[in-house]
Write an enzyme that holds these catalytic residues in place. Structure first.
Site, PDB file in Angstrom:
ATOM      1  N   THR A  39     -10.301   2.530  -8.029  1.00 10.89           N
ATOM      2  CA  THR A  39     -11.399   2.648  -8.989  1.00 10.89           C
ATOM      3  C   THR A  39     -11.433   4.061  -9.554  1.00 10.89           C
ATOM      4  OG1 THR A  39     -12.742   0.925  -7.972  1.00 10.89           O
ATOM      5  CG2 THR A  39     -13.911   2.622  -9.220  1.00 10.89           C
ATOM      6  N   GLN A 113      -6.584  -6.893  -9.895  1.00 10.84           N
ATOM      7  CA  GLN A 113      -7.452  -7.179  -8.757  1.00 10.84           C
ATOM      8  C   GLN A 113      -8.791  -7.717  -9.269  1.00 10.84           C
ATOM      9  OE1 GLN A 113      -9.483  -4.237  -6.184  1.00 10.84           O
ATOM     10  NE2 GLN A 113      -8.204  -5.044  -4.522  1.00 10.84           N
ATOM     11  N   HIS A 192      -9.876  -9.764  -4.393  1.00 11.44           N
ATOM     12  CA  HIS A 192     -10.450  -8.696  -3.572  1.00 11.44           C
ATOM     13  C   HIS A 192     -11.428  -9.315  -2.578  1.00 11.44           C
ATOM     14  CE1 HIS A 192     -11.766  -4.925  -2.208  1.00 11.44           C
ATOM     15  NE2 HIS A 192     -12.052  -4.303  -3.354  1.00 11.44           N
ATOM     16  N   ASN A 195     -13.447  -4.517   1.910  1.00 12.21           N
ATOM     17  CA  ASN A 195     -14.251  -3.313   1.671  1.00 12.21           C
ATOM     18  C   ASN A 195     -15.732  -3.568   1.398  1.00 12.21           C
ATOM     19  OD1 ASN A 195     -11.764  -2.159   1.953  1.00 12.21           O
ATOM     20  ND2 ASN A 195     -11.499  -1.671  -0.216  1.00 12.21           N
ATOM     21  N   TYR A 197     -17.301  -6.062  -0.235  1.00  8.75           N
ATOM     22  CA  TYR A 197     -17.742  -6.710  -1.468  1.00  8.75           C
ATOM     23  C   TYR A 197     -17.952  -8.213  -1.226  1.00  8.75           C
ATOM     24  CZ  TYR A 197     -16.659  -2.109  -3.172  1.00  8.75           C
ATOM     25  OH  TYR A 197     -16.655  -0.742  -3.324  1.00  8.75           O
ATOM     26  N   ARG A 244      -6.514  -9.358  -0.681  1.00  7.55           N
ATOM     27  CA  ARG A 244      -6.734  -8.122   0.089  1.00  7.55           C
ATOM     28  C   ARG A 244      -7.895  -8.321   1.057  1.00  7.55           C
ATOM     29  NH1 ARG A 244      -8.306  -1.740  -0.936  1.00  7.55           N
ATOM     30  NH2 ARG A 244      -6.121  -1.174  -0.831  1.00  7.55           N
ATOM     31  N   ASN A 252     -19.373   0.227   3.462  1.00  4.53           N
ATOM     32  CA  ASN A 252     -20.445  -0.562   2.862  1.00  4.53           C
ATOM     33  C   ASN A 252     -21.225  -1.354   3.909  1.00  4.53           C
ATOM     34  OD1 ASN A 252     -20.366   0.197   0.137  1.00  4.53           O
ATOM     35  ND2 ASN A 252     -18.651  -1.192  -0.278  1.00  4.53           N
ATOM     36  N   GLY A 335      -2.636   5.107  -2.245  1.00  8.56           N
ATOM     37  CA  GLY A 335      -3.766   5.336  -3.124  1.00  8.56           C
ATOM     38  C   GLY A 335      -3.817   6.734  -3.688  1.00  8.56           C
ATOM     39  N   ARG A 336      -4.462   7.645  -2.981  1.00 13.74           N
ATOM     40  CA  ARG A 336      -4.641   9.006  -3.484  1.00 13.74           C
ATOM     41  C   ARG A 336      -3.334   9.710  -3.845  1.00 13.74           C
ATOM     42  NH1 ARG A 336      -8.748  10.582   1.268  1.00 13.74           N
ATOM     43  NH2 ARG A 336      -7.273   9.168   2.285  1.00 13.74           N
TER      44      ARG A 336
END
Length: 383
Positions: A39, A113, A192, A195, A197, A244, A252, A335-336
């Site tokens: 994101t 995604q 997705h 995480n 959601y 995923r 969360n 990712g990063r």
């Protein structure tokens, strides 16, 4: 990026586990270095529409074995953060066409995604200022979001529980989102279910206290996620659909009373469905404490899921090579490192130093911290 560069050839390195090609869902992945869904909150407003800057960002990273797009809301109700892109309007479809076209023009591959945030939202982000929806009216303590450029992080309120009759509409949102992703030119989609959601909220016992056919027993908690995945398969075909999960993640405000049973059973269903791949967040995600024993849960998943397995866990290139060599995964998402290194596969291939990321530019803003990280080739030119 040179549009004529042949990523398929430049990424070959026969003796390196990260650079073995792999056939998945009709795609030939030239390497095992995948770009994780990230994101970045830079869609055009109003309308949450992907733009030319987004297309350039993804094109820069097209040497990934496969790009997994940033999480993309399937409906206005599915939105949980300011400036995140959607896939529920024609303008958004047109915007994403710019992205997929840019990636494909340099030989890349990209999946979308599909995302519904469920309770991780705020009335300011919801249609008509409505409460966010969830399996149960349980406030995710400590969870936060941002609702504007200058709002800072704000608390997520208590959601309202979805009525049983609304569930079919949620499935339809995913089906239409999958169809729209197809129209936008993607090579496949990832559902997705991680995480904290919506689909993760239905899966885990800590967030799902329903008493109808979508809650209570494990079979019932699996029902909506499996309905959604089947609906997406009906659009794309099973070999173009990935999923995923984050079985032990607490991000969360999530937890499950028995993640080994929950996700071992879910993985068995996914194996039976024959999906293209399963991406597993193997650590606790963003520094949150993991629930249960991650290795035990992962072993339970691997015992029953025999398809392509993608590991996500802030792994280094060395760790990724080891895990692939030992047969613990087939591919690894990064990712990063991909945020700061548009040519990450090349840097791994050459064992070159990595640019450092600037986390103050992760969410929102413009080109800075987004498309201005230099490649090795650009650094050599400067030198």
């Amino acid at each position: 990026i040179n549009p004529k560069r042949d990523y398929f050839m430049s990424n070959q390195k026969p003796n390196d586990p990260l650079f073995q090609s792999l056939n998945m869902g009709g795609l030939t992945l030239p390497n095992r270095v995948l770009m994780s869904p990230l994101t970045r909150s830079r869609s055009s407003q109003p309308g949450d529409i992907p733009n030319d800057m987004n297309a350039h960002y993804y094109q820069q990273r097209a040497s990934a074995g496969l790009i997994l797009s940033e999480a993309t809301q399937i409906s206005p109700q599915g939105k949980g953060y300011a400036f995140t892109p959607g896939i529920h309007s024609q303008e958004q479809i047109n915007g994403w066409k710019k992205v997929t076209g840019a990636v494909h023009s340099v030989g890349g591959r990209i999946h979308m995604q599909l995302w519904h945030v469920g309770r991780i939202s705020h009335p300011e982000l919801q249609p008509d200022g409505n409460q966010p929806v969830a399996p149960s009216a349980i406030k995710p303590e400590g969870a936060k979001t941002f609702i504007s450029a200058d709002s800072g992080m704000v608390d997520v309120p208590e959601p309202r529980a979805l009525e049983t009759h609304e569930i079919a509409g949620i499935v339809e949102q995913y089906r239409q989102g999958a169809l729209n992703a197809q129209k936008a030119g993607f090579d496949g989609v990832e559902v997705h279910a991680a995480n904290g959601y919506l689909l993760d909220q239905f899966l885990k016992s800590g967030s799902n206290h329903r008493t109808d056919e979508y809650g209570g027993s494990l079979e019932n908690r699996l029902r909506l996620p499996l309905m959604v995945i089947q609906a997406v398969i009906d659009v794309w075909g099973k070999d173009k659909v990935g999923v995923r999960i984050s079985p032990t993640g607490s991000f969360n405000a999530m937890y499950d009373n028995n993640p080994t049973e929950t996700f071992g059973t879910f993985a068995k269903h996914l194996n039976d469905l024959g999906i293209a791949y399963l991406e597993v967040v193997e650590d606790s995600f963003q520094g949150n404490h993991a629930n249960g024993r991650p290795e035990e849960v992962i072993e339970a998943i691997r015992a029953v899921y025999k398809g392509t397995y993608i590991a996500n866990g802030a792994y280094t290139a060395k760790e990724a090579r080891t895990r692939i060599s030992e047969g613990r995964c087939d591919l690894v998402t990064f990712g990063r490192p991909f945020i700061a290194n548009p040519d990450l596969p090349e840097r791994f291939r050459e064992n070159a130093p990595l640019n450092e990321w600037d986390d103050s530019t992760f969410y929102g803003g413009g080109e800075h911290g987004y498309t201005d990280y230099p490649t090795l080739e650009e650094l050599e030119t400067i030198a």
